[in-house]
Design a protein around this motif. Structure first.
Motif, PDB file in Angstrom:
ATOM      1  N   LYS A  19      15.092   1.370  37.917  1.00 42.64           N
ATOM      2  CA  LYS A  19      15.023   0.681  39.703  1.00 42.64           C
ATOM      3  C   LYS A  19      15.536   1.911  40.523  1.00 42.64           C
ATOM      4  CE  LYS A  19      14.000  -2.084  42.480  1.00 42.64           C
ATOM      5  NZ  LYS A  19      12.589  -2.487  42.785  1.00 42.64           N
ATOM      6  N   LEU A  20      17.089   1.689  40.310  1.00 40.93           N
ATOM      7  CA  LEU A  20      17.527   2.473  40.961  1.00 40.93           C
ATOM      8  C   LEU A  20      16.626   4.370  41.710  1.00 40.93           C
ATOM      9  CD1 LEU A  20      19.653   3.533  42.712  1.00 40.93           C
ATOM     10  CD2 LEU A  20      20.842   5.020  41.115  1.00 40.93           C
ATOM     11  N   TYR A  21      16.022   4.770  40.995  1.00 40.21           N
ATOM     12  CA  TYR A  21      15.119   5.845  40.552  1.00 40.21           C
ATOM     13  C   TYR A  21      13.454   5.580  41.647  1.00 40.21           C
ATOM     14  CZ  TYR A  21      17.497   9.745  37.846  1.00 40.21           C
ATOM     15  OH  TYR A  21      17.557  10.390  37.155  1.00 40.21           O
ATOM     16  N   GLU A  22      12.987   4.533  41.689  1.00 43.34           N
ATOM     17  CA  GLU A  22      12.261   3.456  42.286  1.00 43.34           C
ATOM     18  C   GLU A  22      12.486   3.392  43.769  1.00 43.34           C
ATOM     19  OE1 GLU A  22      11.182  -0.315  40.712  1.00 43.34           O
ATOM     20  OE2 GLU A  22       9.837   0.324  39.517  1.00 43.34           O
ATOM     21  N   LEU A  23      13.558   2.792  44.076  1.00 47.72           N
ATOM     22  CA  LEU A  23      14.096   3.015  45.240  1.00 47.72           C
ATOM     23  C   LEU A  23      13.924   4.728  46.124  1.00 47.72           C
ATOM     24  CD1 LEU A  23      17.234   0.129  44.501  1.00 47.72           C
ATOM     25  CD2 LEU A  23      15.002  -0.334  45.563  1.00 47.72           C
ATOM     26  N   VAL A  24      14.774   5.861  45.109  1.00 48.14           N
ATOM     27  CA  VAL A  24      14.915   6.597  45.579  1.00 48.14           C
ATOM     28  C   VAL A  24      13.256   6.714  46.036  1.00 48.14           C
ATOM     29  CG1 VAL A  24      15.325   9.266  44.932  1.00 48.14           C
ATOM     30  CG2 VAL A  24      17.036   7.136  44.395  1.00 48.14           C
ATOM     31  N   THR A  25      12.691   6.887  45.196  1.00 45.78           N
ATOM     32  CA  THR A  25      10.942   7.159  45.315  1.00 45.78           C
ATOM     33  C   THR A  25      10.818   6.445  47.044  1.00 45.78           C
ATOM     34  OG1 THR A  25      10.653   7.706  42.814  1.00 45.78           O
ATOM     35  CG2 THR A  25       9.066   7.649  44.420  1.00 45.78           C
ATOM     36  N   CYS A  31      20.498   8.548  49.753  1.00 43.44           N
ATOM     37  CA  CYS A  31      20.726   9.088  49.008  1.00 43.44           C
ATOM     38  C   CYS A  31      20.190  10.796  49.691  1.00 43.44           C
ATOM     39  CB  CYS A  31      19.935   9.349  47.588  1.00 43.44           C
ATOM     40  SG  CYS A  31      18.191   9.891  47.880  1.00 43.44           S
ATOM     41  N   THR A  32      20.685  11.853  48.915  1.00 44.00           N
ATOM     42  CA  THR A  32      20.671  13.409  48.636  1.00 44.00           C
ATOM     43  C   THR A  32      20.394  13.705  47.571  1.00 44.00           C
ATOM     44  OG1 THR A  32      21.029  15.084  50.004  1.00 44.00           O
ATOM     45  CG2 THR A  32      23.240  13.851  49.018  1.00 44.00           C
ATOM     46  N   LYS A  33      19.811  15.163  47.749  1.00 45.18           N
ATOM     47  CA  LYS A  33      19.697  15.769  46.503  1.00 45.18           C
ATOM     48  C   LYS A  33      20.640  17.299  46.668  1.00 45.18           C
ATOM     49  CE  LYS A  33      16.083  16.680  43.169  1.00 45.18           C
ATOM     50  NZ  LYS A  33      14.352  16.563  42.885  1.00 45.18           N
ATOM     51  N   VAL A  34      21.221  17.073  46.194  1.00 45.19           N
ATOM     52  CA  VAL A  34      22.429  18.396  45.585  1.00 45.19           C
ATOM     53  C   VAL A  34      21.661  19.067  44.218  1.00 45.19           C
ATOM     54  CG1 VAL A  34      24.698  19.986  46.307  1.00 45.19           C
ATOM     55  CG2 VAL A  34      23.678  17.524  47.211  1.00 45.19           C
ATOM     56  N   THR A  35      20.930  20.698  44.462  1.00 49.60           N
ATOM     57  CA  THR A  35      20.743  21.808  42.977  1.00 49.60           C
ATOM     58  C   THR A  35      20.054  20.585  42.177  1.00 49.60           C
ATOM     59  OG1 THR A  35      22.982  21.065  42.450  1.00 49.60           O
ATOM     60  CG2 THR A  35      23.273  22.914  43.712  1.00 49.60           C
ATOM     61  N   PRO A  41      25.525   8.465  48.448  1.00 51.66           N
ATOM     62  CA  PRO A  41      26.971   8.405  49.363  1.00 51.66           C
ATOM     63  C   PRO A  41      27.135   6.950  49.294  1.00 51.66           C
ATOM     64  CG  PRO A  41      25.556   8.138  50.861  1.00 51.66           C
ATOM     65  CD  PRO A  41      24.248   9.016  48.910  1.00 51.66           C
ATOM     66  N   ARG A  42      28.914   6.447  48.423  1.00 47.82           N
ATOM     67  CA  ARG A  42      28.844   5.495  47.989  1.00 47.82           C
ATOM     68  C   ARG A  42      29.033   4.224  49.359  1.00 47.82           C
ATOM     69  NH1 ARG A  42      34.255   4.103  43.994  1.00 47.82           N
ATOM     70  NH2 ARG A  42      33.652   1.234  43.801  1.00 47.82           N
ATOM     71  N   HIS A  43      29.943   4.691  50.750  1.00 48.67           N
ATOM     72  CA  HIS A  43      30.243   4.034  52.249  1.00 48.67           C
ATOM     73  C   HIS A  43      28.335   3.791  51.656  1.00 48.67           C
ATOM     74  CE1 HIS A  43      32.295   2.309  55.467  1.00 48.67           C
ATOM     75  NE2 HIS A  43      30.371   3.066  56.117  1.00 48.67           N
ATOM     76  N   GLU A  44      28.313   4.801  51.978  1.00 52.92           N
ATOM     77  CA  GLU A  44      26.158   4.328  52.677  1.00 52.92           C
ATOM     78  C   GLU A  44      25.683   3.391  51.580  1.00 52.92           C
ATOM     79  OE1 GLU A  44      23.726   6.514  54.332  1.00 52.92           O
ATOM     80  OE2 GLU A  44      25.496   7.961  55.334  1.00 52.92           O
ATOM     81  N   LEU A  45      26.026   3.338  50.621  1.00 53.23           N
ATOM     82  CA  LEU A  45      25.631   2.318  49.181  1.00 53.23           C
ATOM     83  C   LEU A  45      25.833   0.448  49.827  1.00 53.23           C
ATOM     84  CD1 LEU A  45      25.692   3.979  45.818  1.00 53.23           C
ATOM     85  CD2 LEU A  45      24.468   3.520  47.816  1.00 53.23           C
ATOM     86  N   ASP A  46      27.400   0.767  50.034  1.00 60.31           N
ATOM     87  CA  ASP A  46      27.190  -0.562  50.796  1.00 60.31           C
ATOM     88  C   ASP A  46      27.549  -1.119  51.796  1.00 60.31           C
ATOM     89  OD1 ASP A  46      29.722  -0.458  48.805  1.00 60.31           O
ATOM     90  OD2 ASP A  46      31.476   0.429  49.446  1.00 60.31           O
ATOM     91  N   LEU A  47      27.644   0.017  52.470  1.00 57.10           N
ATOM     92  CA  LEU A  47      26.266  -0.827  54.232  1.00 57.10           C
ATOM     93  C   LEU A  47      24.898  -1.044  53.414  1.00 57.10           C
ATOM     94  CD1 LEU A  47      27.505   2.023  56.501  1.00 57.10           C
ATOM     95  CD2 LEU A  47      27.972   0.075  55.861  1.00 57.10           C
ATOM     96  N   TRP A  48      24.023  -0.587  52.498  1.00 54.86           N
ATOM     97  CA  TRP A  48      22.698  -0.443  52.311  1.00 54.86           C
ATOM     98  C   TRP A  48      23.258  -2.201  51.587  1.00 54.86           C
ATOM     99  CZ3 TRP A  48      20.788  -1.279  47.448  1.00 54.86           C
ATOM    100  CH2 TRP A  48      19.504  -1.125  47.086  1.00 54.86           C
ATOM    101  N   VAL A  49      23.879  -2.383  50.712  1.00 48.82           N
ATOM    102  CA  VAL A  49      24.181  -4.153  50.021  1.00 48.82           C
ATOM    103  C   VAL A  49      24.125  -4.867  51.279  1.00 48.82           C
ATOM    104  CG1 VAL A  49      25.602  -5.185  48.823  1.00 48.82           C
ATOM    105  CG2 VAL A  49      24.748  -3.384  48.414  1.00 48.82           C
TER     106      VAL A  49
END
Length: 297
Positions: A19-25, A31-35, A41-49
């Motif tokens: 489900k998380l990957y569906e939300l990313v897609t 979220c951000t992609k690194v290597t 970002p945990r803080h932004e997940l809180d704001l998203w909720v």
């Protein structure tokens, strides 16, 4: 800022990884992609909720109009148009914009407040301090837009050879003013206070300019010898410029507004290369902090 891996974010949100990957897609979650790995970002997940918090009918909060109030800025105006966010603008100054945000009359406010710290220096976090102390904004969020260069706007060639406020005071140069409550006027007030002076010591042009470009036009028309505005305003009007300070130019909003489609359209645009290119063209901007969350209540 703390980042969570995919498995950590799924556990934190009580979601399956699929489900998380569906939300990313679908671009529905911060979220951000690194290597090659997704980080959240945990803080932004809180704001998203919190942005999707369901409330009973009696607790429903009216949505503010998709308007950015507060301070006028050339790079911001351009970004609102180019981002396709659908956000409009209402330029009335930082203080007036903050008042409108408190009354939910705008979705965000562009602000650049100024004050002196205990040592008599310009306070580095004046925007965050004002937002933290503002009544009725217990859910406030401050997002960096850019750093801007403020200084003296002068006629071409700087005929009076003004190098700073000390010269303006000593030579009795005519100075264009901004209305009370604008960041530029606050900056002038604190710089004068630091110099042991006040606006009463200036040879003022009494009719205040509503925006930085308006002030630049007053100087260009020969009605004033100088005034405080951004380097971009001076350049657009073909005027000389003497730098005084770099300032934080930020966007304040309620946390529930951060994930609204219009605001997210602007936030995503802040990460595009076009913003950096336009900032270089206008001059006097450092957009490297754009999009960073600088304060959350």
């Amino acid at each position: 800022m703390e980042f969570l891996t995919t498995s950590e974010a799924a556990d934190y949100l009580r979601l399956g990884e699929r489900k998380l990957y569906e939300l990313v897609t679908t671009g529905a979650i911060p979220c951000t992609k690194v290597t090659g790995k997704w980080l959240f970002p945990r803080h932004e997940l809180d704001l998203w909720v919190l942005s999707g918090l369901a409330r009973p009918a009696g607790m429903l909060i009216a949505e503010p109009p998709p308007v950015v109030g507060g301070s006028q800025d050339e790079l911001l105006d351009w970004s609102l148009r180019e981002s396709g966010s659908g956000l409009g603008s209402m330029s009335e100054g930082s203080a007036r914009g903050l008042e409108r945000l408190q009354r939910d009359e705008v979705m965000a406010v562009a602000m650049h407040f100024h004050s002196l710290d205990a040592d008599g220096n310009l306070a580095a976090e004046a925007n965050a301090t004002v937002l933290r102390d503002a009544p009725d904004l217990h859910d406030a969020l401050l997002v960096a837009f850019a750093r801007r260069e403020q200084g003296l706007v002068l006629p071409p060639g700087n005929p009076k050879r003004l190098r700073g406020l000390s010269d303006v005071l000593a030579l009795g140069a005519r100075m264009a003013m901004r209305q009370q409550g604008t960041g530029a006027q606050m900056l002038l007030d604190v710089l004068l206070k630091r110099a042991g002076a006040s606006t009463r010591d200036l040879r003022r042009i009494e009719m205040p300019a509503l925006t930085g470009p308006d002030l630049a036009e007053i100087v260009r028309a020969g009605q004033a010898d100088c005034g405080i505005a951004t380097r971009a305003s001076a350049r657009s009007a073909g005027l000389d410029f003497v730098p005084l300070v770099w300032e934080n130019f930020d966007l304040a909003m309620r946390q529930r507004s951060y994930f609204r489609p219009a605001m997210q359209g602007l936030i995503r645009f802040l990460g595009e290369k076009r913003l950096l290119q336009r900032a270089e063209e206008l001059t006097g901007y450092d957009p490297s902090p754009a999009g960073q969350i600088r304060f959350a209540a």
